[in-house]
Scaffold this motif. Structure first.
Motif, PDB file in Angstrom:
ATOM      1  N   LEU A   1       0.816  -1.218   0.000  1.00  0.00           N
ATOM      2  CA  LEU A   1       0.000   0.000   0.000  1.00  0.00           C
ATOM      3  C   LEU A   1       0.851   1.270   0.000  1.00  0.00           C
ATOM      4  O   LEU A   1       0.319   2.374   0.147  1.00  0.00           O
ATOM      5  CB  LEU A   1      -0.931   0.002   1.215  1.00  0.00           C
ATOM      6  N   GLY A   2       2.164   1.128  -0.143  1.00  0.00           N
ATOM      7  CA  GLY A   2       3.036   2.288  -0.204  1.00  0.00           C
ATOM      8  C   GLY A   2       3.176   3.026   1.106  1.00  0.00           C
ATOM      9  O   GLY A   2       3.628   4.176   1.147  1.00  0.00           O
ATOM     10  N   GLU A   3       2.803   2.374   2.207  1.00  0.00           N
ATOM     11  CA  GLU A   3       2.868   3.016   3.525  1.00  0.00           C
ATOM     12  C   GLU A   3       4.193   2.747   4.218  1.00  0.00           C
ATOM     13  O   GLU A   3       4.498   3.335   5.249  1.00  0.00           O
ATOM     14  CB  GLU A   3       1.720   2.501   4.401  1.00  0.00           C
ATOM     15  N   GLU A   4       4.968   1.846   3.662  1.00  0.00           N
ATOM     16  CA  GLU A   4       6.259   1.482   4.239  1.00  0.00           C
ATOM     17  C   GLU A   4       7.242   1.265   3.102  1.00  0.00           C
ATOM     18  O   GLU A   4       6.917   0.624   2.095  1.00  0.00           O
ATOM     19  CB  GLU A   4       6.108   0.201   5.061  1.00  0.00           C
ATOM     20  N   GLY A   5       8.439   1.832   3.220  1.00  0.00           N
ATOM     21  CA  GLY A   5       9.415   1.714   2.152  1.00  0.00           C
ATOM     22  C   GLY A   5       9.937   0.294   1.989  1.00  0.00           C
ATOM     23  O   GLY A   5       9.971  -0.477   2.947  1.00  0.00           O
ATOM     24  N   TRP A   6      10.304  -0.057   0.755  1.00  0.00           N
ATOM     25  CA  TRP A   6      10.924  -1.359   0.522  1.00  0.00           C
ATOM     26  C   TRP A   6      11.853  -1.262  -0.682  1.00  0.00           C
ATOM     27  O   TRP A   6      11.760  -0.344  -1.492  1.00  0.00           O
ATOM     28  CB  TRP A   6       9.886  -2.468   0.369  1.00  0.00           C
ATOM     29  N   ASP A   7      12.761  -2.192  -0.748  1.00  0.00           N
ATOM     30  CA  ASP A   7      13.752  -2.207  -1.819  1.00  0.00           C
ATOM     31  C   ASP A   7      13.071  -2.733  -3.073  1.00  0.00           C
ATOM     32  O   ASP A   7      13.204  -3.900  -3.434  1.00  0.00           O
ATOM     33  CB  ASP A   7      14.939  -3.097  -1.418  1.00  0.00           C
ATOM     34  N   TYR A   8      12.350  -1.839  -3.750  1.00  0.00           N
ATOM     35  CA  TYR A   8      11.493  -2.244  -4.871  1.00  0.00           C
ATOM     36  C   TYR A   8      12.324  -2.686  -6.073  1.00  0.00           C
ATOM     37  O   TYR A   8      13.293  -2.037  -6.467  1.00  0.00           O
ATOM     38  CB  TYR A   8      10.576  -1.096  -5.285  1.00  0.00           C
ATOM     39  N   ASN A   9      11.909  -3.800  -6.636  1.00  0.00           N
ATOM     40  CA  ASN A   9      12.510  -4.320  -7.856  1.00  0.00           C
ATOM     41  C   ASN A   9      11.367  -4.823  -8.724  1.00  0.00           C
ATOM     42  O   ASN A   9      10.566  -5.649  -8.284  1.00  0.00           O
ATOM     43  CB  ASN A   9      13.478  -5.464  -7.512  1.00  0.00           C
ATOM     44  N   ALA A  10      11.268  -4.326  -9.953  1.00  0.00           N
ATOM     45  CA  ALA A  10      10.126  -4.648 -10.805  1.00  0.00           C
ATOM     46  C   ALA A  10      10.008  -6.147 -11.072  1.00  0.00           C
ATOM     47  O   ALA A  10       8.903  -6.707 -11.080  1.00  0.00           O
ATOM     48  CB  ALA A  10      10.226  -3.881 -12.123  1.00  0.00           C
ATOM     49  N   LYS A  11      11.139  -6.812 -11.280  1.00  0.00           N
ATOM     50  CA  LYS A  11      11.097  -8.259 -11.537  1.00  0.00           C
ATOM     51  C   LYS A  11      10.576  -9.006 -10.317  1.00  0.00           C
ATOM     52  O   LYS A  11       9.796  -9.954 -10.437  1.00  0.00           O
ATOM     53  CB  LYS A  11      12.489  -8.771 -11.919  1.00  0.00           C
ATOM     54  N   GLN A  12      11.019  -8.576  -9.135  1.00  0.00           N
ATOM     55  CA  GLN A  12      10.572  -9.220  -7.908  1.00  0.00           C
ATOM     56  C   GLN A  12       9.093  -8.935  -7.651  1.00  0.00           C
ATOM     57  O   GLN A  12       8.348  -9.802  -7.194  1.00  0.00           O
ATOM     58  CB  GLN A  12      11.431  -8.765  -6.734  1.00  0.00           C
ATOM     59  N   ALA A  13       8.680  -7.700  -7.947  1.00  0.00           N
ATOM     60  CA  ALA A  13       7.277  -7.343  -7.763  1.00  0.00           C
ATOM     61  C   ALA A  13       6.385  -8.191  -8.666  1.00  0.00           C
ATOM     62  O   ALA A  13       5.290  -8.615  -8.260  1.00  0.00           O
ATOM     63  CB  ALA A  13       7.065  -5.857  -8.048  1.00  0.00           C
ATOM     64  N   TYR A  14       6.839  -8.437  -9.884  1.00  0.00           N
ATOM     65  CA  TYR A  14       6.077  -9.300 -10.798  1.00  0.00           C
ATOM     66  C   TYR A  14       6.015 -10.725 -10.257  1.00  0.00           C
ATOM     67  O   TYR A  14       4.942 -11.353 -10.253  1.00  0.00           O
ATOM     68  CB  TYR A  14       6.727  -9.300 -12.183  1.00  0.00           C
ATOM     69  N   ALA A  15       7.155 -11.237  -9.789  1.00  0.00           N
ATOM     70  CA  ALA A  15       7.192 -12.597  -9.232  1.00  0.00           C
ATOM     71  C   ALA A  15       6.255 -12.721  -8.038  1.00  0.00           C
ATOM     72  O   ALA A  15       5.540 -13.728  -7.894  1.00  0.00           O
ATOM     73  CB  ALA A  15       8.623 -12.964  -8.835  1.00  0.00           C
ATOM     74  N   ILE A  16       6.231 -11.702  -7.190  1.00  0.00           N
ATOM     75  CA  ILE A  16       5.348 -11.703  -6.024  1.00  0.00           C
ATOM     76  C   ILE A  16       3.888 -11.771  -6.464  1.00  0.00           C
ATOM     77  O   ILE A  16       3.078 -12.520  -5.908  1.00  0.00           O
ATOM     78  CB  ILE A  16       5.599 -10.459  -5.154  1.00  0.00           C
ATOM     79  N   SER A  17       3.553 -11.011  -7.511  1.00  0.00           N
ATOM     80  CA  SER A  17       2.165 -11.025  -7.990  1.00  0.00           C
ATOM     81  C   SER A  17       1.802 -12.381  -8.570  1.00  0.00           C
ATOM     82  O   SER A  17       0.663 -12.850  -8.421  1.00  0.00           O
ATOM     83  CB  SER A  17       1.951  -9.919  -9.030  1.00  0.00           C
ATOM     84  N   LYS A  18       2.748 -13.037  -9.213  1.00  0.00           N
ATOM     85  CA  LYS A  18       2.462 -14.359  -9.776  1.00  0.00           C
ATOM     86  C   LYS A  18       2.381 -15.426  -8.679  1.00  0.00           C
ATOM     87  O   LYS A  18       1.610 -16.381  -8.796  1.00  0.00           O
ATOM     88  CB  LYS A  18       3.534 -14.724 -10.805  1.00  0.00           C
TER      89      LYS A  18
END
Length: 334
Positions: free
Chosen positions: A168-185
């Motif tokens: 929800l963007g309320e807490e910072g994280w080491d964002y990585n687009a590939k990892q974000a996609y993997a998490i969604s899958k």
């Protein structure tokens, strides 16, 4: 598939459009969703153009094609879309959760959700949740209603589900687009197993499919053009074409449920095991995340009526969360 009502999200390009064409040829009534009406109309024309001249004379070529506007990342759009579906249909037989993004730079949706998760997981959860009664009202004794979730083998690259505050963007994280996609899958897999348990009592099945590496989709449209150009020769050598890419989706859409495993993950028309991340703890975490996000939207969205919120609570009551469990026989490293 004659006479079956099939809803496909993200059906104006790539796998979604190609699946729509294939199921339309098999006699299904196709519900197409689009954000851009121009692209939507073009998709309808492209699907309808498959009719022979004789078929066009015998029937209105578009009578089995239904176009609706839907932004899967916008809860207000989802509610409006579902309300329209209820006005026009009294039953659904197949919902194919196909719309998706990959490689998106960090961005929050209009509802404040990380964009991969909003598009690939939460938006489809909200659509299926609201339309669930239409799947329950199927009048076809010869066909078991079902949901098909388009996943990816890249879910194996996700090693945990992030905290709700990060999504929800309320807490910072080491964002990585590939990892974000993997998490969604991974979320797609967890959602499939959770819903399989809860929908058994209503005689509805759900399956997850990983199409594999398919050329001709727009999934990597956010990847830099130079990287796409450099990768093209490799893509051309190893990627499936669209016909090959939709084979398992079509297979799961039309095959008798007795021949399929509810909650199963499929590749090349065969079931395969999930990995160890698809476990009871992760499944329950995912479900709690979905509930929390929807409740948060309810609290801060002034456009939602009490009736629209109440619809969700009624449907939630039908889904017994205590049924969420895990069959230890269906997972293992691949």
């Amino acid at each position: 598939m004659d006479g079956l009502n099939v809803l496909i999200t993200g059906s104006t390009t790539g796998l979604g459009l190609h699946t729509a064409k294939a199921l339309y040829r098999k006699g299904a009534n196709i519900i197409i969703t689009c954000r851009d009406e121009v692209k939507g109309r073009k998709a309808v024309e492209e699907i309808a153009s498959q009719n022979t001249a004789e078929q066009k004379e015998q029937q209105n070529e578009n009578q089995r094609l239904h176009l609706y506007t839907l932004d899967i990342t916008n809860y207000n759009s989802i509610v409006a879309f579902c309300d329209e579906i209820y006005k026009d249909f009294n039953k659904l037989h197949v919902i194919i959760n196909n719309a998706g993004i990959m490689g998106w730079p960090f961005e929050l949706s209009v509802d404040g959700i990380e964009m991969h998760f909003a598009t690939n997981v939460f938006g489809h959860f909200a659509v299926c949740e609201r339309l669930l009664p239409l799947l329950m009202h199927s009048d076809r004794e010869d066909f078991k209603s079902r949901i098909i979730v388009i996943g990816s083998g890249l879910y194996k690259n996700a090693h945990s589900m992030p905290a709700i505050q990060k999504l929800l963007g309320e807490e910072g994280w080491d964002y990585n687009a590939k990892q974000a996609y993997a998490i969604s899958k991974l979320g797609n897999c967890l959602y499939t197993v959770a819903m399989a348990k809860m929908l058994e009592q209503y005689d509805i099945d759900i399956y997850c499919v990983r199409p594999g590496f398919v050329n001709g989709t727009e999934l990597g449209r956010e990847t830099h053009w130079l990287l796409r150009a450099l990768a093209y020769p490799l893509i051309w050598l190893i990627a499936k074409n669209l016909d090959q890419g939709i084979e398992t989706i079509v297979y799961l859409s039309e095959t008798s449920a007795e021949q399929l495993k509810n909650g199963g993950l499929y590749y090349d028309k065969k079931e395969e095991n999930y990995n160890q991340m698809v476990n009871t703890t992760s499944i329950r975490q995912l479900w709690a995340t979905l509930m929390h996000i929807e409740d948060a939207i309810f609290k801060r969205n002034p456009n939602l009526t009490e009736s629209q919120k109440g619809t969700v609570y009624t449907i939630r009551d039908k889904l017994n969360e205590s049924l969420i469990g895990f069959d230890e026989n269906c997972h293992g490293d691949q």
